[in-house]
Write a protein that holds these residues in place. Structure first.
Motif, PDB file in Angstrom:
ATOM      1  N   LEU A   1     -11.811   1.065  23.565  1.00 65.85           N
ATOM      2  CA  LEU A   1     -12.157  -0.225  22.599  1.00 65.85           C
ATOM      3  C   LEU A   1     -13.219   0.222  21.713  1.00 65.85           C
ATOM      4  O   LEU A   1     -14.422   0.725  21.934  1.00 65.85           O
TER       5      LEU A   1
ATOM      6  N   GLU B   1     -13.725  -8.491  26.968  1.00 66.08           N
ATOM      7  CA  GLU B   1     -13.907  -6.957  26.993  1.00 66.08           C
ATOM      8  C   GLU B   1     -15.220  -6.320  27.202  1.00 66.08           C
ATOM      9  O   GLU B   1     -14.947  -5.081  27.645  1.00 66.08           O
TER      10      GLU B   1
ATOM     11  N   VAL C   1      -8.425  -2.623  20.535  1.00 64.36           N
ATOM     12  CA  VAL C   1      -8.307  -1.782  21.709  1.00 64.36           C
ATOM     13  C   VAL C   1      -6.912  -1.131  21.545  1.00 64.36           C
ATOM     14  O   VAL C   1      -5.898  -1.719  20.945  1.00 64.36           O
TER      15      VAL C   1
ATOM     16  N   ARG D   1     -13.043   0.343  30.067  1.00 67.15           N
ATOM     17  CA  ARG D   1     -12.430   1.110  28.803  1.00 67.15           C
ATOM     18  C   ARG D   1     -13.355   2.148  28.316  1.00 67.15           C
ATOM     19  O   ARG D   1     -14.582   1.943  28.671  1.00 67.15           O
TER      20      ARG D   1
END
Ligand code: FAD
Length: 410
Positions: free
Chosen positions: A107, A145, A156, A258
């Motif tokens: 991300l 996120e 992303v 992430r």
């Protein structure tokens, strides 16, 4: 107990990080007698100390790649970055490396509203010209996120992954050794001398007669390869790690686990580790890491971490470290031959994946004509303007000022 280096090998690889070990693994698979010489312990350099982000893309964006190199070469360079993530997955699988590799995606986070416009443009270019779709996340949806209000949107890419770098590099060493390479720790190469069609590699503990030499010393390149040292900018980067967080807090910070980084020149990069710690890096410095720079950087990084995640105010920091990144002046990786020896370096913060790829490709093609076809061998590899490295520290100070100014105004 250090293993004494052999008197004669087909290939001597200097540097026992991801590049050198991947090259050695690939060479050993071809039946080539290869010895890796590492000045410290295997993996001592950036390869064991990095943020563990296995990223698609390069330091420069897709649109800039196209305008700098033309669409055809830009496509090869970009798809190599995607292939490099796949290669890490393949190596980890084939060699059974226990290193928490996951395809968690990355991300990228816009630190300013205008940076989200840049991401939007990049996403269009990636989809249209590189057939590589990524997903824009407007600010209003960012809560799904990241548990932070500090950013203005993001993008992303599901193809990226994360890894425990120290375990990965240890697994690469074991794989190279199993394949037949010999690894020699605390064995700095001191001098490379041509001897007819072969090389004499002088080390602290004797001399090695080698058919070919690979220099894989990245940000730690020194006097043994002066032609490369002149072309590289070693840049310090620092990392802190919190105590393990509760599962609920970890999920709040990063619901999908992430790899995350922001859009500034002096960027922050951060992620959850497999044991629930937040690993938070950045604080680029144009000097090598020392206990004092690590101490200062840990404090500055803690402030940075709290500006992203104020909810970590009472969380303890348990680790801080630093390492040296390898940048070329054009911020692109380079693979090639200079003064008769081979090299691959200049990964500019994307080395976990790209060093795996370039090291492997160099090992697979070294000694044949095929290495010349490598996309990264097509890039001009310039040093400082005027060809002089004597002004490097002045250049670095000016660059630091320039980029911190850009971070304020752009
Ligand atoms: C703090 C930090 C965070 C990072 N985060 C990320 C990230 O999240 N994702 C990413 O993709 N990249 C990241 N990077 C960059 C990445 O780690 C490097 O690009 C990559 O590890 C380079 O691997 P290498 O094998 O080429 O070099 P290195 O791992 O640096 O290895 C070079 C080795 O050469 C040895 N050496 C030097 N001179 C000699 C000599 N004369 N004789 C013998 N040995 C010698 C050194 O001791 C060293 O071990 C990060 C780097 C740092 C420092």
């Amino acid at each position: 107990m250090p293993v004494p280096a052999p008197a004669r090998v087909d290939v001597a690889v200097i540097g026992g990080g991801i590049t050198g070990l991947c090259a050695a693994r690939a060479l050993a698979r071809r039946g080539v007698a290869v010895a890796v010489l590492e000045a410290h312990a295997i993996g001592w350099g950036a390869s064991s100390r990095n943020g563990g982000m296995v990223l698609t893309g390069h330091k420069i964006g897709a649109a800039a790649l196209r305008s700098r190199y033309g669409l055809e070469l830009a496509r090869r360079l970009y798809s190599a970055s995607v292939e490099s993530v796949d290669l890490v997955a393949t190596i980890v699988g084939e060699e059974g490396i226990d290193c928490d590799f996951t395809r968690c995606g990355h991300l990228a986070l816009a630190s300013k509203p205008a940076h989200y416009d840049y991401y939007r443009h990049e996403a269009e270019v990636l989809a249209r010209e590189y057939a590589h779709p990524v997903r824009l996340v407007p600010r209003a949806d960012l809560g799904a996120e990241i548990g932070s209000g500090a950013y203005f949107g993001g993008v992303v890419d599901e193809r990226s992954g994360g890894i425990n770098p120290a375990r990965y590099v240890a697994g690469l060493a074991a794989a190279a050794r199993r394949g037949g390479a010999t690894l020699h720790e605390h064995c700095p190469a001191q001098r490379l001398e041509r001897s007819g069609t072969r090389w004499r590699v002088r080390t602290a503990s004797g001399e090695i007669d080698a058919g070919e030499v690979v220099v894989a010393t990245s940000g730690y390149t020194g006097a043994v390869a002066p032609a490369l040292a002149r072309k590289l900018l070693p840049i310090g980067s620092y990392v802190i790690a919190t105590e393990p967080l509760s599962p609920a807090l970890a999920r709040e910070l990063s619901p999908h686990g992430r790899m995350m980084y922001d859009s500034r020149h002096f960027l922050h990069y951060f992620r959850l580790a497999a044991d629930g710690r937040l690993v938070f890096g950045g604080r680029a410095r144009f000097v090598a890491e020392t206990p004092a720079t690590i101490r200062d950087s840990a404090e500055a990084l803690r402030r940075g971490m709290l500006s992203v995640y104020p909810q970590l105010r009472d969380v303890k920091l348990e680790y801080a470290w630093g390492g040296t990144l390898d940048f070329s002046y054009d911020t692109m990786p380079h693979l090639g031959q200079v003064d008769g020896y081979y090299y691959a370096l200049g990964y500019a913060g994307h080395g976990v994946a790209l060093a795996s790829l370039l090291g492997t490709q160099l090992g697979e093609t070294l000694g044949t004509a095929a290495w010349r076809d490598n996309a990264f061998a097509q890039l001009p590899f310039e040093g400082l303007p005027l060809g002089s490295h004597r002004y490097k520290s002045t250049f670095l100070q000016a660059a630091a000022l320039w980029y911190s100014l850009l971070d304020r105004v752009s």
